[in-house]
Design a protein around this motif. Structure first.
Motif, short mmCIF file in Angstrom:
data_model
loop_
_atom_site.label_atom_id
_atom_site.label_comp_id
_atom_site.label_asym_id
_atom_site.label_seq_id
_atom_site.Cartn_x
_atom_site.Cartn_y
_atom_site.Cartn_z
N ASP A 7 -9.72 2.78 -8.06
CA ASP A 7 -9.66 1.38 -8.51
C ASP A 7 -8.65 0.57 -7.48
OD1 ASP A 7 -10.40 -1.41 -8.86
OD2 ASP A 7 -10.02 -1.16 -11.29
N ASP A 8 -8.67 0.13 -6.36
CA ASP A 8 -7.91 -0.24 -5.46
C ASP A 8 -7.75 -1.84 -5.96
OD1 ASP A 8 -10.47 -1.03 -4.18
OD2 ASP A 8 -9.00 -0.33 -2.51
N SER A 9 -7.77 -2.20 -7.08
CA SER A 9 -7.82 -3.41 -7.25
C SER A 9 -6.37 -4.27 -7.49
CB SER A 9 -9.02 -3.82 -7.98
OG SER A 9 -8.80 -4.01 -9.53
N GLU A 10 -6.06 -3.34 -7.87
CA GLU A 10 -4.34 -3.55 -8.72
C GLU A 10 -3.37 -3.98 -7.56
OE1 GLU A 10 -3.48 -3.87 -11.44
OE2 GLU A 10 -5.76 -2.42 -12.46
N TYR A 11 -3.13 -3.58 -6.73
CA TYR A 11 -2.49 -3.16 -5.56
C TYR A 11 -3.58 -3.02 -4.19
CZ TYR A 11 1.95 -4.48 -2.80
OH TYR A 11 2.64 -4.96 -1.84
N THR A 12 -3.30 -3.75 -2.76
CA THR A 12 -3.83 -2.88 -2.04
C THR A 12 -3.35 -3.83 -0.89
OG1 THR A 12 -5.95 -1.97 -2.92
CG2 THR A 12 -5.99 -2.40 -0.88
N VAL A 13 -2.65 -3.53 0.14
CA VAL A 13 -1.93 -4.93 0.87
C VAL A 13 -2.53 -4.84 2.11
CG1 VAL A 13 -0.25 -6.09 2.32
CG2 VAL A 13 -0.42 -5.51 -0.63
N VAL A 14 -3.10 -5.54 3.15
CA VAL A 14 -3.63 -5.17 4.70
C VAL A 14 -3.52 -5.91 5.60
CG1 VAL A 14 -5.58 -4.59 6.59
CG2 VAL A 14 -6.18 -4.16 3.87
N THR A 15 -2.30 -5.37 6.54
CA THR A 15 -1.16 -5.52 7.30
C THR A 15 -1.46 -5.67 8.63
OG1 THR A 15 0.54 -4.90 6.94
CG2 THR A 15 0.32 -6.25 5.53
N VAL A 67 5.27 8.05 0.98
CA VAL A 67 4.30 8.23 -0.05
C VAL A 67 6.43 7.17 -1.32
CG1 VAL A 67 3.35 9.78 -0.75
CG2 VAL A 67 5.66 9.94 -1.09
N THR A 68 6.27 6.24 -1.38
CA THR A 68 7.33 5.73 -2.28
C THR A 68 7.00 6.02 -3.84
OG1 THR A 68 7.52 4.13 -0.68
CG2 THR A 68 9.38 4.14 -2.97
N GLU A 69 7.62 6.86 -4.65
CA GLU A 69 7.83 7.69 -5.67
C GLU A 69 8.08 6.87 -6.73
OE1 GLU A 69 8.81 11.64 -6.88
OE2 GLU A 69 6.94 12.07 -5.83
N GLY A 70 7.53 6.48 -7.85
CA GLY A 70 9.09 5.35 -9.41
C GLY A 70 8.80 4.40 -9.16
N VAL A 71 7.25 3.65 -8.42
CA VAL A 71 6.82 1.91 -9.02
C VAL A 71 6.18 2.22 -9.72
CG1 VAL A 71 5.99 0.51 -7.02
CG2 VAL A 71 6.90 2.10 -6.29
N SER A 72 6.13 0.61 -10.97
CA SER A 72 5.32 0.20 -11.39
C SER A 72 4.85 -1.59 -10.79
CB SER A 72 6.38 0.36 -12.60
OG SER A 72 4.73 -0.72 -13.57
N HIS A 73 3.60 -1.45 -11.08
CA HIS A 73 2.77 -2.78 -11.02
C HIS A 73 2.70 -3.90 -11.78
CE1 HIS A 73 0.10 -0.03 -13.26
NE2 HIS A 73 -0.63 -1.76 -13.82
N ASP A 74 3.40 -2.77 -13.41
CA ASP A 74 4.06 -3.71 -14.90
C ASP A 74 5.62 -3.75 -14.43
OD1 ASP A 74 4.39 -5.44 -16.95
OD2 ASP A 74 3.12 -3.74 -17.76
N ARG A 75 5.87 -5.22 -14.79
CA ARG A 75 6.88 -5.56 -14.97
C ARG A 75 8.00 -5.08 -16.13
NH1 ARG A 75 7.92 -12.08 -13.36
NH2 ARG A 75 6.80 -11.62 -11.47
N VAL A 94 -0.94 3.54 -6.36
CA VAL A 94 -1.60 4.38 -6.76
C VAL A 94 -1.13 5.51 -7.62
CG1 VAL A 94 -2.61 6.97 -6.31
CG2 VAL A 94 -2.27 5.67 -4.30
N PRO A 95 -2.05 4.88 -9.17
CA PRO A 95 -1.81 5.69 -10.53
C PRO A 95 -1.75 7.49 -10.26
CG PRO A 95 -3.26 4.15 -10.78
CD PRO A 95 -2.97 4.76 -9.29
N ASP A 96 -0.07 7.98 -10.98
CA ASP A 96 0.44 9.12 -10.49
C ASP A 96 -1.04 9.96 -10.86
OD1 ASP A 96 2.62 8.22 -10.20
OD2 ASP A 96 3.63 8.87 -11.54
N GLY A 97 -2.11 9.84 -12.36
CA GLY A 97 -2.84 10.69 -12.07
C GLY A 97 -4.38 10.70 -11.06
N LYS A 98 -4.02 9.38 -10.03
CA LYS A 98 -4.84 9.52 -8.64
C LYS A 98 -4.24 10.40 -7.65
CE LYS A 98 -8.75 8.17 -10.98
NZ LYS A 98 -10.14 9.16 -11.16
N LEU A 99 -3.33 10.65 -8.08
CA LEU A 99 -2.35 10.16 -6.32
C LEU A 99 -2.40 12.08 -6.07
CD1 LEU A 99 -0.21 9.65 -4.81
CD2 LEU A 99 1.80 11.04 -6.36
N SER A 100 -2.65 13.04 -6.51
CA SER A 100 -3.66 14.14 -5.58
C SER A 100 -4.21 13.64 -4.67
CB SER A 100 -3.10 15.13 -5.71
OG SER A 100 -3.95 14.54 -7.64
N THR A 101 -5.80 13.47 -5.60
CA THR A 101 -7.36 12.77 -5.35
C THR A 101 -7.08 11.78 -3.96
OG1 THR A 101 -8.07 13.12 -7.56
CG2 THR A 101 -9.01 12.07 -5.59
#
Length: 458
Positions: free
Chosen positions: A72-80, A29-37, A8-15
């Motif tokens: 927009d959950d298309s960036e990274y969503t995992v269902v296990t 929650v795990t903060e400080g994670v980036s989807h861009d290397r 979740v981007p930080d701007g959408k986290l509270s929502t």
């Protein structure tokens, strides 16, 4: 039970967290994670990984609420899948979605897509199993053995390609539609060629007499005269497969039903070609096409009914439907055209069967045939007349021992010819029947007082 991981981007986290709080979903929650290397974890593009367990039935609803909130959950969503979980409010969610007012067996859209694609097999596995199942089916048809035919259905892999195509049409996924349709078409071709070569080998080696009338074999005859019952099996198989896929139920047994509607028909096509009988091949091919279309259409209809839509679905009006289903509208239209074309031949066959059955009933209701009992009617496809073959009707009746009805075949022939346009060849097969005399309960004949012994033979 499912574990969901969403970036979740930080701007959408509270929502997003507000949505989870509102639905009583426990999360970490795990903060400080980036989807861009290349992006630092604490930069402008920083994101937070949110994890939460859910009952399987709640996944689709909760993810839908999060999307509606703007994520927009298309960036990274995992269902296990997880075996079990313990959280503060999990019991409440189970009471709500598993055995409560919002009980729903359907799985999330992301999961059904993954499950369908997970049924895809590599080319070697898929076509090898298809060839093996076709050869086993051809052997079962020629042996007139239902058990062997069922064995062919068990190893047939067609359930995966059929359900992949149905899910692709429901979700308007071009890749899935192309994959499913391609595998089905090439699989049917492989099955027909395999059964054709197998039949030619049996004939040339005289393992089976080349003069065998394969259309008279019971298991083959059932596949060369398509009717409403055969198509009903295909519709129910496709619908059951879609329900199994969409509700987290096992689809392995449903796969046998889907194969039952497809593989034996494909094997019968090859046998008809091998024996040089275009009427047999044509009848089986019509059944194969109609059943294949029925399986795919039924799967799509069930998935649509269960609420699976394309990602950009936005309403129920026709313009939105057409714009959202760019690929699927074309696919469904093609399926409907095929079903209408081959279904028209099927309707003709059903009408032909009805006229034949009506004529047979009228004859057997005559007083001189009162002792006869109808045991079966096999109607060859009326389409064979287009191949300069005479349609054949085989009537099986039970008769009293030592009684003959030499004129029955001619009488049935005249009655059927009066009802149908084609000149039909009628064959009558007799089964002798013997019954014991009725008794009065103490082993004595109720009429003459003499005991009647011995079993009754049918």
């Amino acid at each position: 039970m499912r574990l969901i991981k969403v970036l979740v981007p930080d701007g959408k986290l509270s929502t997003v967290l507000d949505v989870l709080d509102r639905e009583n979903v426990d999360f970490v929650v795990t903060e400080g994670v980036s989807h861009d290397r290349d992006a630092p974890g604490d930069g402008d593009d920083s994101t937070t990984l949110v994890e939460f367990p859910l009952p399987t039935q709640a996944v689709g609803y909760v993810l839908g609420e999060i999307r509606d909130a703007g994520l927009d959950d298309s960036e990274y969503t995992v269902v296990t899948s997880v075996e079990t979980a313990k959280t503060r409010h999990l019991q409440e969610l189970e009471n709500r979605f598993v055995a409560g007012v919002e009980e729903d067996d359907s799985v999330a859209q992301e999961e059904i897509r993954a499950k369908a694609l997970g049924m895809h097999r590599g080319a070697l596995t898929y076509y090898a199993l298809t060839v093996f199942s076709a050869i086993v089916a051809a052997a079962g048809l020629l042996l007139d053995s239902p058990a062997v035919v069922v064995g062919a259905m068990v190893i047939a892999p067609q359930v995966g390609s059929a359900l992949i195509a149905s899910v692709g049409v429901a979700l308007d996924d071009r890749r899935m539609v192309s994959l499913g349709v391609r595998d089905q078409l090439l699989g049917f071709a492989a099955a027909i060629v395999a059964s054709l070569l197998f039949g030619l080998g049996l004939k040339s080696g005289f393992f089976i007499a080349p003069s065998l009338n394969v259309s008279a074999v019971g298991q083959i005859n059932q596949r060369i005269s398509p009717g409403l019952l055969s198509v009903s099996v295909a519709f129910c198989a496709g619908a059951a497969g879609a329900f199994g896929l969409a509700t987290a139920l096992p689809v392995s047994l449903v796969g046998v039903m889907i194969a039952a509607a497809l593989i034996p028909a494909a094997a019968a096509v090859g046998i008809g070609i091998a024996w040089g009988l275009p009427g047999v091949a044509a009848g089986a091919f019509i059944l194969l096409v109609v059943n294949a279309v029925a399986v795919n259409l039924a799967g799509f209809v069930v998935l649509w009914y269960l609420g699976y839509r394309p990602d950009d679905w936005g309403g129920d009006d026709l313009p939105t439907l057409l714009s959202s289903y760019r690929v699927s509208v074309t696919t469904v239209a093609l399926l409907l055209v095929l079903f209408a074309g081959f279904g028209g031949l099927l309707v003709d066959q059903i009408a032909f069967d009805n006229e034949v059955n009506g004529a047979i009933d009228d004859v057997l209701e005559e007083e001189r045939y009162a002792e006869l009992e109808l045991r079966g009617v096999d109607v060859e496809l009326g389409l064979v007349s287009r191949f300069d073959q005479q349609p054949e009707v085989t009537v099986t009746v039970a008769r009293p021992v030592d009684e003959s009805f030499p004129a029955l075949a001619d009488r049935l022939d005249r009655a059927i010819d009066d009802r149908v346009e084609d000149d039909v060849l009628v064959s009558v097969e007799y089964r002798d029947r013997q019954r014991s005399e009725p008794t009065n309960g103490d082993g004595q004949n109720s009429i003459g007082g003499r005991a009647v012994t011995g079993p009754a033979y049918l």
